[in-house]
Scaffold this active site. Structure first.
Site, mmCIF file in Angstrom:
data_model
loop_
_atom_site.group_PDB
_atom_site.id
_atom_site.type_symbol
_atom_site.label_atom_id
_atom_site.label_comp_id
_atom_site.label_asym_id
_atom_site.label_seq_id
_atom_site.Cartn_x
_atom_site.Cartn_y
_atom_site.Cartn_z
ATOM 1 N N GLU A 1 -8.714 -3.085 40.373
ATOM 2 C CA GLU A 1 -9.444 -1.802 39.601
ATOM 3 C C GLU A 1 -9.471 -0.386 40.244
ATOM 4 O O GLU A 1 -9.349 0.481 39.301
ATOM 5 C CB GLU A 1 -10.815 -2.312 38.977
ATOM 6 N N GLY B 1 -11.769 -5.986 41.527
ATOM 7 C CA GLY B 1 -12.359 -4.537 41.937
ATOM 8 C C GLY B 1 -11.543 -3.800 42.605
ATOM 9 O O GLY B 1 -11.124 -2.708 42.343
ATOM 10 N N ALA C 1 -14.540 -7.136 44.497
ATOM 11 C CA ALA C 1 -15.939 -6.621 44.711
ATOM 12 C C ALA C 1 -16.677 -7.664 45.907
ATOM 13 O O ALA C 1 -15.818 -8.763 45.966
ATOM 14 C CB ALA C 1 -16.584 -6.798 43.679
ATOM 15 N N GLU D 1 -11.514 -12.501 38.157
ATOM 16 C CA GLU D 1 -12.792 -12.577 38.005
ATOM 17 C C GLU D 1 -13.241 -13.813 37.018
ATOM 18 O O GLU D 1 -14.228 -14.330 37.251
ATOM 19 C CB GLU D 1 -13.357 -11.213 37.321
#
Ligand code: 3H9
Length: 692
Positions: free
Chosen positions: A108, A105, A66, A128
């Site tokens: 993911e 992310g 992210a 994270e």
């Protein structure tokens, strides 16, 4: 090739739609990238000629996560969860093609694809936790389903990325591609999926690996115990663990919803804000605005170290580890022999623990030479002086170095306090002189203060910064002042701690408060470790401080088994009744009326003066930015990352509150606690240190 938007392109390769993400430097999932990916997928779904979709990235890496800079700001749509829903809704196989790093992310996204292919050099992971977060886009639900709960739990709780080969072993990817041929491999995989009519492999529907964990609930208890020790003071790991446990206990949709809630909880936590601050601070710290990236650097192939003591030896090891040859010069053979054998012993101990091979030990030792002949330094590219702190001695040494060491070479001092400009002035090359202040133990501590003298040349600074990275240090540029950044602030804490034990606290009270705050140890435990007799001399000692009295009674710290604390044979500390009596007597003799001091006051009295000193350092331009000061404290003194460094901590408390307490302290405890003008200004303007 069709541009979906400024960062995503779509092209059709013989029946396979290829979405290429191109958002330098690391393809972080910014709003534009999310929108482009979402739109690109929908376009590919609508194209009857596209039978499968490949997601691949341009530049140096697959999606690295992210966009961290978006956290804490108003959400921008589509959210990552929306994009993943679009992926889940696909009727066409989606293949993630991974090079560089697929992190957070980014991984993911790959986990939501139906197949994954990666080049061997790729790294995958869910880091994270290092930002005080948990994977918030399905990572805690999908990874356990794909590779099993134990490896997933370890990957998520450690945050450590793993190699593509490891990923293949675990089943996290389906195939390895040849380096440089990733797209071809992904297209081949896509075509074979189409021609074989392989099903869409949705990770969310995989159940067998989590079923196995259901019969082993103790797995989570064991992990809870293990990580409670590793993550003293940290919060995120508990929620991450809970979320992985949810993967086992709850249906996928419920697990995802819970993960989202836990993520939102963490993203607004002070700890995560602090850790994100540190992430960006670490990347800023090596930037020197007036020394641009293209500044030429000097080659450093041979380093000289003056002094074979603990510091000189530790410094040398850094270079040996990086494959750079080192010549140590001493004045006495005995000291030299001792220094060289200590280095060998350190390496052999590491080898005995299995962290290095004996061949590695020999390789390092073969790069090391020791001599009493000063002239051996003549052809060094860099010489670091690590003799004891005496200005006259250092000036003499630098004069001699200047005459001996080749022109163009850098001369550095490892002084902790002294004026680099004065040292530089004793040479004819002040532009090639700077401070390289290592922290003890120098082969372990990551911090390196790079002290810029008034005349230090830009290429010399650029070289030092680059060298710091090469030897695994975090280089922080600091200016010439007594104690530079770290020790200058430490002195504030030490002074107040010494006052507190006379006013009413005991050393173990002060240490406990600072340990509970998250520091590895308090000031008195630290003094005992370092030795109370540093700078103490029996002849000059006049019982004028508690410390002097302790030394006079041969309580000189851990090494004598007694200091502020008593130590048993395992170096376990217990409060000492003798020390308590010494302190009480000392305070009484000076007419100090002792009072009850709260833990809050101990914390404020020791930490706020450091923040105040940090403000003065900024005011005087001795640090480039407040986040550099935070980096000094995190890497040099074990400041807890989840509190972001002293300057960040001051901001989380509120600079107005820090100021008010300092004003109160100034009145009660003296002018040394007078607030810095910068602190007054920022507090009155409601601003933070970043705007200083
Ligand atoms: C996440 O994904 C949450 C999700 O689970 C859920 C969401 C709902 N964002 O490190 P470098 C910048 S959390 C923004 O020097 P390298 C960095 O600041 C995220 N910016 O390069 C720097 O900027 P500048 C999980 C980022 O080659 C530049 O890129 N992911 C981000 O040494 C170059 O970075 C992570 O935690 C980002 N995500 O190392 C991975 N990443 O040039 C974080 C980098 O202005 N990133 N930047 O100073 C890394 O670990 C390293 O950057 C990486 C490259 C290994 C990728």
């Amino acid at each position: 090739m069709t541009a979906i938007n400024s960062v995503v392109d779509l092209s059709l390769h013989d029946g396979v739609a290829v979405l290429t993400l191109n958002s330098p430097p690391v393809n972080a999932l910014s709003a534009a990238l999310r929108a482009g990916l979402d739109e690109g997928l929908k376009t590919a779904y609508a194209d009857a000629n596209a039978k499968a979709v490949v997601i691949i990235c341009a530049g140096r890496t697959f999606i690295a996560g992210a966009d961290i800079s978006e956290f804490g700001k108003p959400p921008q749509f589509p959210m990552l969860g929306d994009v993943l829903d679009t992926m889940e809704a696909s009727q066409k196989p989606i293949i993630a093609a991974i090079h560089g790093t697929a992190l957070g992310g980014g991984f993911e996204v790959a986990l939501t694809a139906h197949y994954r292919v990666a080049v061997p050099s790729a790294k995958l992971g869910l880091p994270e936790i290092k930002l005080g977060l948990l994977p918030g886009a399905g990572g805690t639900q999908r990874l356990p389903r794909l590779i099993g709960v134990k490896p997933a739990l370890d990957a998520i709780l450690s945050g450590t990325p793993f190699s593509a080969r490891q990923a293949l072993d675990w089943g996290a990817i389906d195939a390895l591609a040849e380096e440089g041929k990733l797209l071809d491999a992904a297209l081949d995989l896509a075509r074979s999926i189409i021609s074989d009519g392989k099903p869409l492999r949705r990770v969310k529907d995989m159940a067998d690996k989590i079923a196995a964990a259901r019969s082993n609930p103790s797995l989570f208890d064991a992990a809870r115990k293990d990580y409670a020790r590793k993550y003293r003071g940290f919060e995120a790991w508990k929620l991450a663990l809970q979320s992985v446990e949810n993967a086992v206990k709850l249906p996928f949709e419920e697990g995802i919803a819970a993960e989202r809630d836990l993520f939102m909880q963490l993203v607004s936590s002070t700890q995560s804000k602090a850790q994100r601050h540190v992430f960006f601070a670490e990347r800023q710290v090596s930037k020197i605005p007036d020394v641009p990236d293209d500044t030429p650097v000097l080659p450093i192939e041979k380093v000289g170290v003056l002094g074979a003591g603990t510091m000189g030896g530790g410094i040398s090891m850094n270079f040996l580890n990086a494959g750079i040859s080192v010549t140590i010069v001493e004045t006495r053979q005995e000291a030299l022999d001792r220094g060289l054998s200590t280095i060998r012993r350190n390496y052999e101990n590491t080898a005995a623990k299995g962290r290095m091979s004996m061949a590695d030990v020999e390789k390092r030792m073969s790069l090391l030479s020791g001599t009493l002949a000063f002239e051996a330094l003549a052809d060094c590219d860099l010489v670091i002086e690590a003799v004891f702190e005496n200005m006259e001695l250092k000036k003499e040494i630098f004069k001699k170095l200047d005459a001996t060491v080749k022109q163009g070479a850098i001369l550095a001092s490892n002084t902790s306090y002294l004026d680099i400009d004065e040292i530089a002035a004793s040479t004819r090359r002040p532009d090639h002189v700077l401070g390289l202040h290592f922290f003890s133990p120098a082969n372990v501590m990551r911090l390196l203060e790079i002290v810029r003298g008034a005349k230090t040349a830009k290429p010399v600074l650029a070289t030092a910064m680059q060298l710091a990275k090469k030897i695994g240090k975090v280089g922080v540029l600091v200016g010439v002042c007594h104690g530079f950044v770290g020790n200058r602030m430490l002195e504030q804490r030490q002074r107040e701690a010494n006052k507190l034990i006379l006013e009413g606290a005991m050393p173990w009270d002060v240490d406990r408060v600072l340990y509970d705050f998250g520091l590895p140890m308090g000031p008195f435990a630290m003094s005992d470790l370092a030795g109370l007799d540093i700078g103490w001399s029996k002849e000059k000692s006049s019982s004028s401080t508690v410390r002097e009295i302790l030394c006079e009674r041969d309580r000189r710290g851990q090494k004598t088994g007694r200091g502020f604390y008593d130590y048993d044979e395992n170096r376990k500390a217990t409060p000492s009744a003798e020390v308590e009596a010494i302190i009480l007597d000392f305070a009484r003799a000076r007419g100090i009326e002792r009072r009850v001091i709260s833990d809050d006051e101990i914390l404020e009295r020791t930490i706020y003066p450091m923040i105040n000193e940090g403000a003065k350092i900024l005011e005087e331009g001795k640090a480039q930015r407040s986040s550099d000061i935070d980096i000094v404290w995190i890497n040099g003194y074990g400041w807890p990352v989840y509190r972001g460094g002293p300057m960040f901590y001051g901001e989380t408390v509120g600079l107005d509150k820090v100021l008010a307490r300092l004003k109160d302290f100034e009145v009660r405890f003296g002018p040394q606690l007078k607030p810095a003008a910068l602190l007054e200004r920022l507090a009155s303007e409601g601003k933070g240190f970043a705007s200083a």
